[in-house]
Write a protein that holds these residues in place. Structure first.
Motif, PDB file in Angstrom:
ATOM      1  N   SER A 348       0.824  -1.206   0.000  1.00 34.37           N
ATOM      2  CA  SER A 348       0.000   0.000   0.000  1.00 34.37           C
ATOM      3  C   SER A 348       0.860   1.260   0.000  1.00 34.37           C
ATOM      4  O   SER A 348       2.066   1.200   0.249  1.00 34.37           O
ATOM      5  CB  SER A 348      -0.875  -0.010   1.254  1.00 34.37           C
ATOM      6  OG  SER A 348      -1.736   1.110   1.257  1.00 34.37           O
ATOM      7  N   ASP A 349       0.225   2.383  -0.319  1.00 35.07           N
ATOM      8  CA  ASP A 349       0.794   3.709  -0.051  1.00 35.07           C
ATOM      9  C   ASP A 349      -0.050   4.322   1.052  1.00 35.07           C
ATOM     10  O   ASP A 349      -1.276   4.141   1.077  1.00 35.07           O
ATOM     11  CB  ASP A 349       0.675   4.640  -1.264  1.00 35.07           C
ATOM     12  CG  ASP A 349       1.516   4.205  -2.449  1.00 35.07           C
ATOM     13  OD1 ASP A 349       2.323   3.282  -2.309  1.00 35.07           O
ATOM     14  OD2 ASP A 349       1.338   4.803  -3.523  1.00 35.07           O
ATOM     15  N   MET A 350       0.612   5.072   1.945  1.00 31.50           N
ATOM     16  CA  MET A 350      -0.099   5.702   3.060  1.00 31.50           C
ATOM     17  C   MET A 350       0.328   7.144   3.200  1.00 31.50           C
ATOM     18  O   MET A 350       1.523   7.438   3.075  1.00 31.50           O
ATOM     19  CB  MET A 350       0.281   4.977   4.361  1.00 31.50           C
ATOM     20  CG  MET A 350      -0.832   4.312   5.091  1.00 31.50           C
ATOM     21  SD  MET A 350      -1.303   2.735   4.419  1.00 31.50           S
ATOM     22  CE  MET A 350       0.101   1.762   4.845  1.00 31.50           C
ATOM     23  N   ILE A 351      -0.626   8.027   3.447  1.00 30.25           N
ATOM     24  CA  ILE A 351      -0.276   9.433   3.692  1.00 30.25           C
ATOM     25  C   ILE A 351      -0.660   9.789   5.130  1.00 30.25           C
ATOM     26  O   ILE A 351      -1.834   9.668   5.506  1.00 30.25           O
ATOM     27  CB  ILE A 351      -1.001  10.371   2.708  1.00 30.25           C
ATOM     28  CG1 ILE A 351      -0.592  10.047   1.260  1.00 30.25           C
ATOM     29  CG2 ILE A 351      -0.684  11.838   3.031  1.00 30.25           C
ATOM     30  CD1 ILE A 351      -1.261  10.902   0.205  1.00 30.25           C
ATOM     31  N   ALA A 352       0.329  10.221   5.917  1.00 33.21           N
ATOM     32  CA  ALA A 352       0.062  10.623   7.304  1.00 33.21           C
ATOM     33  C   ALA A 352      -0.186  12.126   7.360  1.00 33.21           C
ATOM     34  O   ALA A 352       0.488  12.900   6.678  1.00 33.21           O
ATOM     35  CB  ALA A 352       1.267  10.277   8.175  1.00 33.21           C
ATOM     36  N   GLY A 353      -1.154  12.513   8.177  1.00 35.28           N
ATOM     37  CA  GLY A 353      -1.342  13.944   8.457  1.00 35.28           C
ATOM     38  C   GLY A 353      -1.960  14.733   7.329  1.00 35.28           C
ATOM     39  O   GLY A 353      -1.618  15.910   7.116  1.00 35.28           O
ATOM     40  N   GLN A 408       5.816   8.016  11.663  1.00 31.97           N
ATOM     41  CA  GLN A 408       6.677   7.051  12.354  1.00 31.97           C
ATOM     42  C   GLN A 408       5.845   5.897  12.911  1.00 31.97           C
ATOM     43  O   GLN A 408       6.261   4.732  12.845  1.00 31.97           O
ATOM     44  CB  GLN A 408       7.469   7.749  13.470  1.00 31.97           C
ATOM     45  CG  GLN A 408       8.606   6.903  14.014  1.00 31.97           C
ATOM     46  CD  GLN A 408       9.568   6.420  12.920  1.00 31.97           C
ATOM     47  OE1 GLN A 408      10.059   7.202  12.131  1.00 31.97           O
ATOM     48  NE2 GLN A 408       9.802   5.109  12.856  1.00 31.97           N
ATOM     49  N   GLU A 409       4.656   6.211  13.435  1.00 25.77           N
ATOM     50  CA  GLU A 409       3.798   5.132  13.970  1.00 25.77           C
ATOM     51  C   GLU A 409       3.378   4.181  12.846  1.00 25.77           C
ATOM     52  O   GLU A 409       3.307   2.967  13.041  1.00 25.77           O
ATOM     53  CB  GLU A 409       2.566   5.749  14.653  1.00 25.77           C
ATOM     54  CG  GLU A 409       2.940   6.401  15.987  1.00 25.77           C
ATOM     55  CD  GLU A 409       1.808   7.210  16.623  1.00 25.77           C
ATOM     56  OE1 GLU A 409       2.092   7.938  17.585  1.00 25.77           O
ATOM     57  OE2 GLU A 409       0.642   7.125  16.159  1.00 25.77           O
TER      58      GLU A 409
END
Ligand code: SAM
Ligand code: SF4
Length: 486
Positions: A348-353, A408-409
């Motif tokens: 997957s790709d994930m975007i935080a914030g 980071q999480e």
């Protein structure tokens, strides 16, 4: 020469995958004019550089891996995050010194950054001679000519049809085993965070017969694996009358023959059972059961799907304009498991914030990761891109420190999940394809299994390009280790 795949840092956070790897071209073969290309960003950019090298070769340019020997330097750029653009700017300032020592040297910025900034780039970066968007590469010889006559060269025209279907790419930095084949260009989705629809234009699908021809030619030259590339491969749709997706849909009643992605996948799989087929990227709204059943039918279609979720929270997904919600996504994953089983790799790709994301919504991303059990992920924190829907509509209101902590999480979670997924493969017997020598020891080889995982095996009598059965004996969160089964 480095193999690009091993340069991609799978789970290193902000810069992972799309902005980390840089590729230099092959040694020149002695012709008078030499071209040096660096590619930044996604695999599609790398694939484009191979098309550029082919176009330039026709004009008498050979490629060189040493920029100090080059007559022309091209940087094929990425705009996906601000950091990607900053990396290119830094590189340009390094080339400043070379240019002052060799004023004849011509420098071109190609790709997404060229498309996004256009003339501004010529004004801001004085040493740049050419600015060329992703659909204008056929014009490169002409633009180089203009520059040699003392003008600046710019072409950022975005085409509605160009797919470079007839161009046979020059394979750069090749391991001779795996190659990329671009099957479509542009993107008609409008994810609110994403600059791609603005820099790469409307979605077009490439003639499937030119794709299978390219796959056949690669196989005949000894290649064993092709990866079909597109921003959204499941949305591939081609007919002899029309290759532009939006226009094809409008003219539906006049269209006789339509090739969908599942058809194309089957056509490429049939080129030869010894040619592995991969594809990337799949959009959760478009991946169909037909694609999954086609994957199941052909052993040589690798059992691995890159299915970027971006966020695990439905409100955030809505703001991102991803056009699916958490339940839809989980339903697709369930189908993958039903049809292709537990061994199929999912990444997957994930975007935080992302804009206005709360702590609870961030927890939803962590929890969807737990549910899906991704094999690996490319993880980023949100970077506002000028001109995108999100930049216009939503304040970029999550402080950088919070974005970084959430990222980071996510990285820590992925690291645990990768380990779990790898451990379950210990004891399995798998067929792997040898792709190169291991970085750590010349006595070990680097191979890949169907699920796209690196398997380190003893060298034995094996050669690069061999298929071999191995038993998985050990793992880290990034790598599997195997022994050869006789
Ligand atoms: N077409 C693919 C899809 O829809 O999944 C993605 C292509 S994009 C080049 C690769 C990844 O970069 C995206 O999946 C997203 O996670 C990330 N990305 C794109 N825009 C971003 C932004 N503004 N900030 C942070 N990450 C971004
Ligand atoms: Fe960007 Fe969305 Fe298109 Fe992917 S599908 S390239 S994220 S707009």
């Amino acid at each position: 020469m480095e193999n690009i795949i091993k340069d991609i840092d799978i789970i290193s956070g902000e810069e992972a995958k799309t902005c980390d790897f840089k590729v230099t071209a092959d040694e020149n073969t002695g012709k008078s004019r030499r071209l040096y290309i660096e590619s930044y960003g996604c695999q599609m950019n790398f694939s484009d550089s191979e098309i550029v090298a082919s176009i330039m070769k026709e004009t008498g340019f050979d490629t060189t891996s040493d920029y100090k020997n080059a007559d022309v330097i091209f940087l094929n750029t990425c705009s996906i995050r601000d950091k990607a653009e900053q990396t290119v700017r830094k590189r340009l300032s390094q080339f400043n010194q070379i240019k002052s020592a060799n004023p004849e040297l011509k420098i071109g910025v190609l790709g997404c950054m060229a498309e996004r900034l256009k003339e501004k780039l010529l004004e801001e970066e004085k040493l740049v001679d050419m600015v060329v968007g992703p659909d204008a590469y056929r014009d490169l010889p002409n633009l180089v000519g203009q520059v040699e006559e003392g003008q600046k060269g710019i072409n950022t025209f975005l085409s509605r049809e160009e797919t470079y279907a007839d161009i046979s790419p020059v394979r750069l930095n090749s391991n001779g085993v795996s190659a990329f084949i671009s099957i479509m260009r542009g993107c008609d989705n409008m994810c609110s965070f994403c600059v791609v629809p603005f820099t790469r234009g409307r979605e077009r699908s490439r003639d499937p017969y030119s794709i299978t021809k390219e796959a056949q030619e690669l196989f005949d030259k000894g290649y064993k694996e092709v990866t079909l590339l597109g921003q959204n491969v499941d949305s591939y749709k081609w007919s002899p009358q029309e290759n532009n997706k939006a226009r094809l849909n409008k003219k539906a009643s006049e269209i006789t023959e339509v090739v969908h992605f599942s058809d194309l996948l089957e056509m490429v799989a049939k080129v030869n059972p010894k040619l592995r087929v991969r594809f990337s990227t799949s959009h959760p709204k478009d991946i169909t059961d037909e694609v999954l059943y086609t994957m199941k039918r052909y052993d040589n279609i690798c059992k691995y799907i890159h299915l970027p979720v971006q966020s695990g929270n439905s409100r955030v997904l809505d703001l991102m304009n991803r056009t699916y919600d958490r339940d839809w996504y989980l339903n697709r994953v369930q189908k993958i498991r039903e049809i292709l089983g537990e061994d199929c790799g999912i990444s997957s790709d994930m975007i935080a914030g992302f804009c206005s994301e709360t702590e609870e919504e961030h927890q939803d991303t962590l929890s969807i990761m737990d549910i899906v059990q991704y094999d690996f992920s490319y993880m980023f924190y949100y970077s506002e891109r000028p001109g995108t829907l999100a930049a216009k509509k939503y304040p970029d209101d999550i402080p950088l420190a919070v974005k970084k902590r959430r990222l980071q999480e996510i990285i820590d979670k992925q690291s645990i999940l990768s380990m779990i997924r790898h451990k379950r493969e210990i004891g399995q017997v798998q067929e792997v394809l040898v792709e190169g020598v291991s970085k750590r020891s010349t006595e070990q080889l680097k191979a890949k299994n169907s699920a796209n995982k690196v398997v380190i095996i003893p060298k034995g009598d094996l050669k690069i390009g061999d298929y071999v059965k191995v038993k998985i004996t050990d793992c880290t969160s990034a790598t599997l280790f195997g022994e050869i089964i006789n």
